[in-house]
Design a protein around this motif. Structure first.
Motif, PDB file in Angstrom:
ATOM      1  N   PHE A 225       3.571  10.476  -6.872  1.00  0.00           N
ATOM      2  CA  PHE A 225       4.496  10.847  -7.937  1.00  0.00           C
ATOM      3  C   PHE A 225       3.744  11.256  -9.203  1.00  0.00           C
ATOM      4  O   PHE A 225       4.083  12.240  -9.867  1.00  0.00           O
ATOM      5  N   ILE A 226       2.694  10.479  -9.510  1.00  0.00           N
ATOM      6  CA  ILE A 226       1.914  10.809 -10.714  1.00  0.00           C
ATOM      7  C   ILE A 226       1.225  12.156 -10.558  1.00  0.00           C
ATOM      8  O   ILE A 226       1.190  12.992 -11.479  1.00  0.00           O
ATOM      9  N   VAL A 227       0.689  12.399  -9.348  1.00  0.00           N
ATOM     10  CA  VAL A 227      -0.007  13.673  -9.116  1.00  0.00           C
ATOM     11  C   VAL A 227       0.958  14.839  -9.200  1.00  0.00           C
ATOM     12  O   VAL A 227       0.703  15.856  -9.849  1.00  0.00           O
ATOM     13  N   THR A 228       2.113  14.717  -8.535  1.00  0.00           N
ATOM     14  CA  THR A 228       3.099  15.804  -8.567  1.00  0.00           C
ATOM     15  C   THR A 228       3.661  16.012  -9.961  1.00  0.00           C
ATOM     16  O   THR A 228       3.994  17.129 -10.357  1.00  0.00           O
ATOM     17  N   SER A 229       3.778  14.927 -10.697  1.00  0.00           N
ATOM     18  CA  SER A 229       4.296  15.053 -12.059  1.00  0.00           C
ATOM     19  C   SER A 229       3.299  15.748 -12.969  1.00  0.00           C
ATOM     20  O   SER A 229       3.663  16.521 -13.858  1.00  0.00           O
ATOM     21  N   SER A 230       2.029  15.464 -12.757  1.00  0.00           N
ATOM     22  CA  SER A 230       1.004  16.079 -13.608  1.00  0.00           C
ATOM     23  C   SER A 230       0.828  17.570 -13.310  1.00  0.00           C
ATOM     24  O   SER A 230       0.274  18.301 -14.121  1.00  0.00           O
ATOM     25  N   ILE A 231       1.318  18.009 -12.153  1.00  0.00           N
ATOM     26  CA  ILE A 231       1.184  19.425 -11.798  1.00  0.00           C
ATOM     27  C   ILE A 231       2.176  20.292 -12.577  1.00  0.00           C
ATOM     28  O   ILE A 231       2.023  21.500 -12.652  1.00  0.00           O
TER      29      ILE A 231
ATOM     30  N   LYS B  36       0.825  -1.209   0.000  1.00  0.00           N
ATOM     31  CA  LYS B  36       0.000   0.000   0.000  1.00  0.00           C
ATOM     32  C   LYS B  36       0.857   1.257   0.000  1.00  0.00           C
ATOM     33  O   LYS B  36       0.533   2.246  -0.664  1.00  0.00           O
ATOM     34  N   PHE B  37       1.983   1.216   0.744  1.00  0.00           N
ATOM     35  CA  PHE B  37       2.869   2.376   0.794  1.00  0.00           C
ATOM     36  C   PHE B  37       3.473   2.663  -0.574  1.00  0.00           C
ATOM     37  O   PHE B  37       3.554   3.826  -1.005  1.00  0.00           O
ATOM     38  N   ARG B  38       3.887   1.597  -1.311  1.00  0.00           N
ATOM     39  CA  ARG B  38       4.447   1.795  -2.657  1.00  0.00           C
ATOM     40  C   ARG B  38       3.399   2.356  -3.613  1.00  0.00           C
ATOM     41  O   ARG B  38       3.697   3.242  -4.432  1.00  0.00           O
ATOM     42  N   GLU B  39       2.173   1.833  -3.513  1.00  0.00           N
ATOM     43  CA  GLU B  39       1.114   2.351  -4.384  1.00  0.00           C
ATOM     44  C   GLU B  39       0.815   3.814  -4.087  1.00  0.00           C
ATOM     45  O   GLU B  39       0.592   4.620  -5.009  1.00  0.00           O
ATOM     46  N   LYS B  40       0.850   4.155  -2.800  1.00  0.00           N
ATOM     47  CA  LYS B  40       0.590   5.542  -2.428  1.00  0.00           C
ATOM     48  C   LYS B  40       1.682   6.462  -2.953  1.00  0.00           C
ATOM     49  O   LYS B  40       1.406   7.560  -3.477  1.00  0.00           O
TER      50      LYS B  40
END
Length: 287
Positions: free
Chosen positions: A194-200, A185-189
């Protein structure tokens, strides 16, 4: 000869004789079998391997020792043969004559039952008299019962300890499984973050892209192609990962486009010479 009386007399001697052990008795019974096959005629010729096989004696030293003991104690007369092609001779004595007939007072009646009915627990007659008996009492002692109880308690405690160990192992397995789930769960989080910060990351405009391509001495057409392509895929690298640095992607675009244009420039330098012929050719003339 009455072999039943003979064996009865032999076992009466065995009970009294403390020098004998089970190996002596087994060896004598094997010799008795040879004597029986010889119709109780003396002497009999024996084969060491056969006697050892029947008496279940596996050691040659034990076999010879027991044979000499039976000879010295007067049960047999052993005459060894040192010739490998000739068997040793053994003479067995008749013990049926040693049996003494029981007196008339001790004989049982003709119709008296052989087995007396037993209504209570059988005890040794020597223990029922006022004198102290020589044999062990049938009733178990208190110390023996206590030992049994102590051994049972130890067995129960051992079982409890084994159950505790198994429970601890199961609990440790459950802990490892929960820890693995937490790590997953920690890796998925982290991946989602990372995806959210990258999309910003701020996406460039067409003017910024053209300016960047012009600064690198590259035509605006390629800048337009670069912008249109990545805008159509949502500024994703490989269609999966959000683009972090568009300038690095633009550099790769410029390098790849230069190599592609260089590779596609396949202008032929030496064109093949085709044959020019006419329709009215005279095939009688040489080429």
């Amino acid at each position: 000869m009455n072999y039943i009386k003979h064996l009865t007399g032999f076992f009466e001697k065995v009970v009294i004789d403390k020098a004998l052990n089970p190996t002596h008795v087994s060896l004598y019974m094997a010799l008795f079998q040879f004597w029986n096959c010889n119709r109780f005629k003396n002497p009999i010729s024996i084969n060491r391997d056969e006697v050892m096989r029947i008496s279940k004696i596996s050691s040659k030293a034990t076999y010879h020792k027991c044979l000499k003991n039976l000879h010295s104690l007067g049960y047999i007369n052993y005459e060894p043969s040192y010739n490998p092609f000739k068997g040793s001779h053994v003479i067995l004595f008749n013990f049926s004559e040693d049996l003494k007939p029981a007196p008339k007072s001790e004989r049982k009646l003709k119709y008296e039952p052989l087995v007396e009915p037993v209504s209570v627990q059988a005890l040794n007659k020597s223990c029922t008299s006022s004198e102290t008996g020589t044999e062990q009492a049938v009733v178990p002692s208190i110390n023996y019962i206590n030992k049994i109880n102590i051994s049972n308690d130890k067995n129960v405690s051992n079982l409890n300890e084994q159950a505790k160990k198994i429970e601890e192992i199961n609990n440790s397995d459950l802990k490892t499984e929960t820890e693995k789930e937490k790590e997953k769960k920690f890796r998925e989080k982290k991946k989602e973050e990372f995806i959210v910060t990258s999309s910003i990351v701020e996406k460039p405009t067409i003017e910024i892209v053209k300016t960047y391509f012009q600064e690198n001495n590259f035509p605006e057409l390629e800048a337009q192609k670069f912008f249109n392509y990545f805008s159509s895929v949502g500024w994703l690298v490989g269609g999966k990962i959000p683009m972090i640095d568009w300038q690095a992607a633009a550099q790769n675009w410029i390098i790849n486009s230069v190599n592609f244009n260089h590779n596609t420039d396949t202008t032929p330098t030496n064109r093949p010479k085709h044959l020019n012929t006419i329709t009215d050719k005279n095939y009688a003339e040489p080429l």
